[in-house]
Write a protein that holds these residues in place. Structure first.
Motif, PDB file in Angstrom:
ATOM      1  N   THR A 155      22.755  27.021 -32.104  1.00 25.33           N
ATOM      2  CA  THR A 155      23.552  26.326 -33.120  1.00 25.33           C
ATOM      3  C   THR A 155      25.019  26.199 -32.712  1.00 25.33           C
ATOM      4  OG1 THR A 155      23.897  28.428 -34.260  1.00 25.33           O
ATOM      5  CG2 THR A 155      22.100  27.024 -35.066  1.00 25.33           C
ATOM      6  N   ARG A 156      25.509  27.172 -31.929  1.00 27.10           N
ATOM      7  CA  ARG A 156      26.926  27.101 -31.536  1.00 27.10           C
ATOM      8  C   ARG A 156      27.012  27.074 -30.019  1.00 27.10           C
ATOM      9  NH1 ARG A 156      30.262  31.702 -34.484  1.00 27.10           N
ATOM     10  NH2 ARG A 156      31.801  30.138 -35.035  1.00 27.10           N
ATOM     11  N   ILE A 157      27.795  26.126 -29.536  1.00 26.71           N
ATOM     12  CA  ILE A 157      27.899  25.946 -28.089  1.00 26.71           C
ATOM     13  C   ILE A 157      29.365  25.972 -27.697  1.00 26.71           C
ATOM     14  CG2 ILE A 157      27.450  24.349 -26.168  1.00 26.71           C
ATOM     15  CD1 ILE A 157      25.152  23.180 -27.787  1.00 26.71           C
ATOM     16  N   VAL A 158      29.668  26.667 -26.614  1.00 26.05           N
ATOM     17  CA  VAL A 158      30.998  26.557 -26.013  1.00 26.05           C
ATOM     18  C   VAL A 158      30.796  26.068 -24.585  1.00 26.05           C
ATOM     19  CG1 VAL A 158      31.009  29.016 -25.362  1.00 26.05           C
ATOM     20  CG2 VAL A 158      33.159  27.716 -25.407  1.00 26.05           C
ATOM     21  N   THR A 159      31.629  25.109 -24.173  1.00 31.00           N
ATOM     22  CA  THR A 159      31.459  24.560 -22.824  1.00 31.00           C
ATOM     23  C   THR A 159      32.807  24.317 -22.170  1.00 31.00           C
ATOM     24  OG1 THR A 159      30.555  22.733 -21.519  1.00 31.00           O
ATOM     25  CG2 THR A 159      31.289  22.181 -23.732  1.00 31.00           C
ATOM     26  N   PRO A 160      32.908  24.575 -20.876  1.00 32.77           N
ATOM     27  CA  PRO A 160      34.166  24.293 -20.173  1.00 32.77           C
ATOM     28  C   PRO A 160      34.264  22.840 -19.727  1.00 32.77           C
ATOM     29  CG  PRO A 160      32.632  25.369 -18.693  1.00 32.77           C
ATOM     30  CD  PRO A 160      31.931  25.273 -20.019  1.00 32.77           C
ATOM     31  N   CYS A 161      33.231  22.038 -19.987  1.00 36.39           N
ATOM     32  CA  CYS A 161      33.253  20.657 -19.487  1.00 36.39           C
ATOM     33  C   CYS A 161      33.458  19.681 -20.643  1.00 36.39           C
ATOM     34  CB  CYS A 161      31.942  20.349 -18.770  1.00 36.39           C
ATOM     35  SG  CYS A 161      31.869  18.631 -18.219  1.00 36.39           S
ATOM     36  N   THR A 218      29.341  14.742 -25.101  1.00 37.17           N
ATOM     37  CA  THR A 218      27.949  14.317 -25.256  1.00 37.17           C
ATOM     38  C   THR A 218      27.211  15.217 -26.249  1.00 37.17           C
ATOM     39  OG1 THR A 218      27.997  13.460 -23.018  1.00 37.17           O
ATOM     40  CG2 THR A 218      25.845  13.824 -23.961  1.00 37.17           C
ATOM     41  N   LEU A 219      27.385  16.527 -26.109  1.00 34.11           N
ATOM     42  CA  LEU A 219      26.701  17.456 -27.014  1.00 34.11           C
ATOM     43  C   LEU A 219      27.170  17.253 -28.455  1.00 34.11           C
ATOM     44  CD1 LEU A 219      26.984  20.678 -24.811  1.00 34.11           C
ATOM     45  CD2 LEU A 219      24.838  19.547 -25.435  1.00 34.11           C
ATOM     46  N   ALA A 220      28.473  17.080 -28.631  1.00 31.98           N
ATOM     47  CA  ALA A 220      29.019  17.012 -29.983  1.00 31.98           C
ATOM     48  C   ALA A 220      28.801  15.645 -30.625  1.00 31.98           C
ATOM     49  CB  ALA A 220      30.509  17.355 -29.970  1.00 31.98           C
ATOM     50  N   VAL A 229      30.071  22.471 -31.624  1.00 34.62           N
ATOM     51  CA  VAL A 229      30.431  22.493 -30.209  1.00 34.62           C
ATOM     52  C   VAL A 229      31.935  22.760 -30.053  1.00 34.62           C
ATOM     53  CG1 VAL A 229      30.272  21.283 -28.011  1.00 34.62           C
ATOM     54  CG2 VAL A 229      28.626  20.776 -29.808  1.00 34.62           C
ATOM     55  N   TRP A 230      32.252  23.709 -29.221  1.00 32.06           N
ATOM     56  CA  TRP A 230      33.651  24.061 -28.957  1.00 32.06           C
ATOM     57  C   TRP A 230      33.932  23.873 -27.479  1.00 32.06           C
ATOM     58  CZ3 TRP A 230      36.917  27.651 -32.173  1.00 32.06           C
ATOM     59  CH2 TRP A 230      36.444  27.739 -33.493  1.00 32.06           C
ATOM     60  N   HIS A 231      35.099  23.377 -27.186  1.00 31.42           N
ATOM     61  CA  HIS A 231      35.539  23.386 -25.793  1.00 31.42           C
ATOM     62  C   HIS A 231      36.084  24.786 -25.500  1.00 31.42           C
ATOM     63  CE1 HIS A 231      38.288  22.429 -22.359  1.00 31.42           C
ATOM     64  NE2 HIS A 231      37.169  21.876 -21.967  1.00 31.42           N
ATOM     65  N   HIS A 232      35.987  25.216 -24.248  1.00 34.21           N
ATOM     66  CA  HIS A 232      36.389  26.603 -23.981  1.00 34.21           C
ATOM     67  C   HIS A 232      37.845  26.871 -24.325  1.00 34.21           C
ATOM     68  CE1 HIS A 232      37.929  24.961 -20.213  1.00 34.21           C
ATOM     69  NE2 HIS A 232      38.359  26.131 -19.801  1.00 34.21           N
ATOM     70  N   THR A 233      38.707  25.848 -24.180  1.00 33.78           N
ATOM     71  CA  THR A 233      40.119  26.104 -24.514  1.00 33.78           C
ATOM     72  C   THR A 233      40.296  26.287 -26.025  1.00 33.78           C
ATOM     73  OG1 THR A 233      40.554  23.726 -24.582  1.00 33.78           O
ATOM     74  CG2 THR A 233      41.063  24.871 -22.519  1.00 33.78           C
ATOM     75  N   LEU A 275      38.634  15.351 -23.309  1.00 39.01           N
ATOM     76  CA  LEU A 275      39.085  16.378 -24.244  1.00 39.01           C
ATOM     77  C   LEU A 275      40.188  15.773 -25.122  1.00 39.01           C
ATOM     78  CD1 LEU A 275      38.888  19.335 -25.140  1.00 39.01           C
ATOM     79  CD2 LEU A 275      40.724  19.862 -23.530  1.00 39.01           C
ATOM     80  N   GLY A 276      41.131  15.107 -24.470  1.00 36.62           N
ATOM     81  CA  GLY A 276      42.285  14.554 -25.169  1.00 36.62           C
ATOM     82  C   GLY A 276      41.944  13.280 -25.912  1.00 36.62           C
TER      83      GLY A 276
END
Lengths: 658, 263
Positions: free
Chosen positions: A491-497, A503-505, A517-521, A551-552
């Motif tokens: 259910t919760r994903i963190v990704t550095p990409c 795409t996931l979000a 979905v969270w970005h690692h930063t 990201l931006g």
């Protein structure tokens, strides 16, 4: 009250003629727009109103170029306020001296009108200065004669308005005269004229005023001037979806995949083409164009418009609407279409809220899925995706090689965790990205965050395939990944990409995959804010942050990585001239990581120079693709500039982080 | 021109080194859990066949020998690229076979397909690199044989082959029927399939036969080499730490690199 019926009838007749001329042109445009398909999901009325307020009334994007923005704001608001004078002029056709009820007789309203006459004239003067003296390159390919004609007509409308108001003041001393300071001053020059001459001056100015207004009306449906009418619906009818998400197509059911002719786009895409005012801001910010490539994002709309009009003409004449030259291959060469980084700089900049990426991808879909044509290196990446589940041909390392020496839980081993760490192929399969990955895992573990990976069951999200136009392959990945993630109850994903993030979000929900979905930063930012990570060791570096486009611009996250950097003691931050919304792509977006950047300068090298110009010793980023491109840029320019991921820098500052 | 293309399924040659392993029992590469792909040059052979078909018409049939279930993906891919039909010889032992063992089975399968003009195969398989299948096939079928073809063009009643050789480029004219083994060339880079062809490939005919159903001429059977042992070369690395102050370390490093003739 004396009513001048004959004069009124004459004016109405002229209005009808102008209306018919403009209406016929508009009808053609409307029919051409309707050549496009649908349905197009539209944003909610509430959002539409907000967008209209900010984008149209507020000129948010237009004002990004301060001089051009200000002059346009002057003319635009002048048009809104002085529309009252046009209504009054028409009213005077029937009732001499007629003014708007309530407002028209008020001196303060007349003052407002007079002030805006001056503002509009100032705006026109600024526009002439910009076009004739400054001559920015972005305007070089615009229809200069048409623009000068419009500026001339606007000036004419203003001058005749002032003269008619001046004469009216001298003739009748109306109630509003006290406020009309500018018209009154001009009236002073007419002081010596006898009444019949004043009357003649008024009549001449008034008729000329209405004549120019009506002539102007017939010009509005032409070329770039049409934006006066199309921009409002174009902004209001924006496609409802996150910026970074592309629209899915039913690959099995569609009779045609992608677009190879002007008539293959949606009606909203066509409306975009008619909303383009050719300002060239998209060209100025396009990293491909700036580095000397053929891609010219403005042409996506101006050339599409031309093709659409030709197709519409051919259809009305009973012919084949697929007119020559061919849209894909001739109007837009294959090189042109393959140079787009889908970085979104043009979309971000466009004052008409046009979407350039949709059109590029539609044509790429045609090339890849209908004609099976793609640059060789991209074709290799697509083949690798099919065979190996990742696009990095010849990677030669295992997906979990980076975990050596770390204790990382893996869901396929029967472990469970609060967070799934979606690693992404660019991070897992390129050794330069292993250090940031390891730093990230150590930081998450130091903060007590419970994470696990999918290990060998992770595959590409399909993002590169989708951006290259292979929607078919993307959907295979999307369905398979949604199935895998569902199987493990993720259910919760963190990704550095950021590409995986996007795409996931934003793209998987259409395939039934809904995750937080969270970005690692973003996660690191929260862990620092909550005090679960304490960066207390100083890191003596001057750092400039390179915004990853996905990201931006595509996801609106500019601050989380900057806050993480700001939390590191001793670390100095400087910004590049092009940062945040104006960030400049690293050169890898849109699947172009898999294409040799051979035309003109390399995008990655130009971006490296931007970073160098800040004097920083480190260019920080938060994307494994940006990392690879910036490494390439740093190596090629022999710069003493080191690229680092935000996680690497944070880990150096957190005691348990390394 | 009716063409048969022989396709071998192999473990992905770009497999991560960590996943490369030898099955001690069979002394063959472990396949379990590994990505299987069409052997590199066989895909080039298929591309040559498809181009010949575009120029001269006719039919392209793919032929593969192996466990039927594992071959599905490879066969579908070949059909999506544009082959018309596929013949699969269901043979669970095939992944362990060497060229001399598979060639007679291929020859029997080609006989079963009927009269064909041209048989194409990759010049070597990505795993064993024996380069024997095409010559053995030609021998069995009584056909002409050209190896290491970069390009194959149709010519009067035959083919013109541009073949890569140690001493340069040979231009060879061959009568049909012929067996040609194909090397890679810019002109035969395997195409991407169109999506409509991928969808259409699901309806193309795939015939499956068992080896036992084929008439393999005993005369074609040659003694196959016996594999005594296969080992993965060990990767060795020694790390030498140079001590002392940085200046001494630099001096020592330069000396070591000079000794190794690297400087």
């Amino acid at each position: 009250m004396e009513v001048t019926w004959l004069r009124g009838a004459a004016v109405l007749a002229l209005l009808a003629i102008a209306g018919v001329v403009a209406g016929r042109k508009l009808l053609v445009v409307y029919r051409v727009i309707r050549l496009g398909g649908g349905p197009v999901p539209l944003q909610s009325p509430g959002r539409a109103l907000r967008e209209l307020a900010v984008q149209v009334l507020g000129h948010r994007k237009v004002l990004r170029r301060p001089f051009a923005g200000l002059l346009h704001l002057c003319i635009f608001w002048g048009f809104l306020v002085l529309f009252s004078t046009i209504i009054q002029a028409f009213g005077e056709a029937f009732v001499p001296g007629w003014t708007l009820p309530v407002l028209g007789s008020r001196p303060w309203f007349a003052l407002l009108q007079d002030v805006f006459i001056v503002i509009v004239l100032a705006g026109v003067a600024m526009a002439l200065w910009l076009r004739l003296v400054v001559r920015p390159p972005r305007l070089a390919r615009q229809d200069q004669a048409g623009a000068l004609l419009i500026l001339g007509l606007i000036s004419g409308i203003m001058v005749t308005l002032v003269v008619s108001r001046a004469a009216a003041i001298r003739l009748d001393a109306p109630a509003w005269a006290a406020g009309a300071v500018v018209s009154g001053a001009v009236g002073g020059w007419l002081a010596g004229l006898p009444r019949p001459a004043l009357h003649a001056v008024f009549e001449a100015a008034w008729w000329l005023h209405l004549g120019i207004v009506l002539y102007f009306l017939t010009w509005i449906p032409e070329g770039k001037h049409l934006h006066l009418l199309t921009l409002v619906p174009n902004v209001a009818l924006r496609k409802a979806r996150p910026r970074g998400a592309l629209a899915p197509v039913d690959v099995e059911a569609a009779d045609r995949l992608g677009a190879s002719a002007a008539t293959h786009f949606t009606w909203k895409d066509n409306l975009d083409a008619f909303a383009c005012m050719e300002c060239g801001r998209c060209v100025e910010v396009c990293p491909a164009n700036v580095t000397g490539k053929e891609l010219d994002p403005r042409r996506l709309h101006t050339d599409l418009r031309r093709q659409l009009v030709a197709a519409g003409g051919a259809r009305r004449a009973g012919g084949d609407p697929q007119v020559a030259p061919r849209l894909v291959g001739e109007v837009f060469s294959e090189a042109f279409l393959w140079q787009c980084l889908t970085c979104g700089a043009c979309v971000e900049e466009c004052p008409a809220d046009n979407d350039h990426i949709d059109k590029i991808v539609a044509m790429r879909r045609h090339l890849v899925m209908e004609e099976a044509r793609a640059p060789d290196t991209m074709a290799d990446a697509l083949r690798s995706l099919e065979a190996r589940g990742h696009p990095f041909r010849g990677a030669g390392i295992a997906r979990t090689a980076w975990t050596a020496g770390l204790r990382v839980k893996a869901l396929p081993d029967g472990e469970r965790a609060e967070w799934l760490l979606w690693v992404g192929c660019a991070a897992a399969l390129n050794e330069r990205n292993h250090a940031p990955l390891r730093a990230l895992v150590r930081l998450l573990q130091a903060a007590g965050t419970d994470v696990a990976i999918l290990g060998d069951e992770e595959t590409c999200t399909g993002d590169p395939a989708r951006r290259m136009g292979n929607e078919y392959l993307f959907q295979i990945f999307a369905r398979a990944n949604v199935e895998t993630l569902g199987r493990y109850g993720v259910t919760r994903i963190v990704t550095p990409c950021p590409h995986c993030y996007n795409t996931l979000a934003h793209e998987y929900p259409a395939f039934g995959g809904r995750y937080e979905v969270w970005h690692h930063t973003q996660l690191l930012d929260r862990l620092v804010a909550e005090g679960r990570l304490r960066p207390d060791r100083p890191v003596a570096e001057t750092v400039t942050f390179h915004d990853p486009c996905y990201l931006g611009r595509h996801n609106g996250e500019y601050d989380a990585p900057r806050r993480v950097l700001a939390a590191i003691p001793g670390l100095g931050r400087v910004e590049m001239a092009q940062c945040r919304e104006r960030g400049f792509c690293c050169g890898a977006g849109g699947g172009l990581y898999w294409m040799e950047d051979r035309v003109g300068e390399r995008v990655s090298h130009v971006r490296t120079r931007h970073a160098l110009a800040t004097g920083a010793g480190v260019v920080a980023t938060a994307c494994p693709f940006c990392m690879l491109m910036l490494e390439d840029g740093a190596a090629a320019t022999e710069a003493r500039l080191r690229p680092h991921d935000v996680a690497e820098l944070l880990a150096r500052s957190v005691a348990d982080g390394d | 021109m009716d063409v048969v293309v022989c396709l071998k399924q192999v473990v992905d040659p770009e497999l991560p080194a960590r996943d490369f392993a030898i099955d001690p029992r069979s002394r063959r590469q472990a396949r379990e859990g590994r990505t299987l792909v069409i052997s590199t040059y066989d895909e080039h052979a298929l591309e040559v066949a498809l181009r010949l078909k575009e120029q001269t018409g006719g039919k392209v049939t793919t032929l593969a020998v192996g466990p039927q279930a594992a071959l599905g993906e490879a066969v579908r891919k070949a059909l999506a690229m544009g082959a018309d039909e596929a013949l699969v010889v269901d043979e669970p032992r095939a992944p362990e076979w060497l060229g001399a063992e598979v060639a007679p089975v291929l020859a029997a399968a080609i006989r079963r397909i009927g009269p064909v003009d041209l048989v194409l195969a990759g010049c070597e398989s990505a795993d064993w690199v024996e380069r024997v299948v095409a010559p053995l096939l030609a021998e069995a079928l009584g056909a002409a044989c050209v190896t290491f073809a970069a390009r194959v063009e149709p010519a009067d009643g035959g083919v013109l082959v541009r073949r890569m050789a140690d001493d340069g480029v040979h231009h060879v004219a061959a009568r049909l029927p012929a067996v040609v083994s194909v090397a890679s060339d810019d002109a035969n880079k395997p195409r991407l399939p169109k999506v409509k062809d991928i969808v259409a490939a699901r309806r193309k005919p795939v015939t499956v036969v068992a080896t036992a159903d084929l008439e393999v001429d005993p005369a074609w059977r040659l003694p196959a080499p016996e594999v005594r042992g296969v080992t993965v070369p060990p990767r060795t690395g020694t790390c030498e730490m140079l001590g002392g102050e940085p200046a001494e370390q630099v001096e020592a490093l330069v000396r070591r690199l000079r000794d190794l003739k690297l400087l």
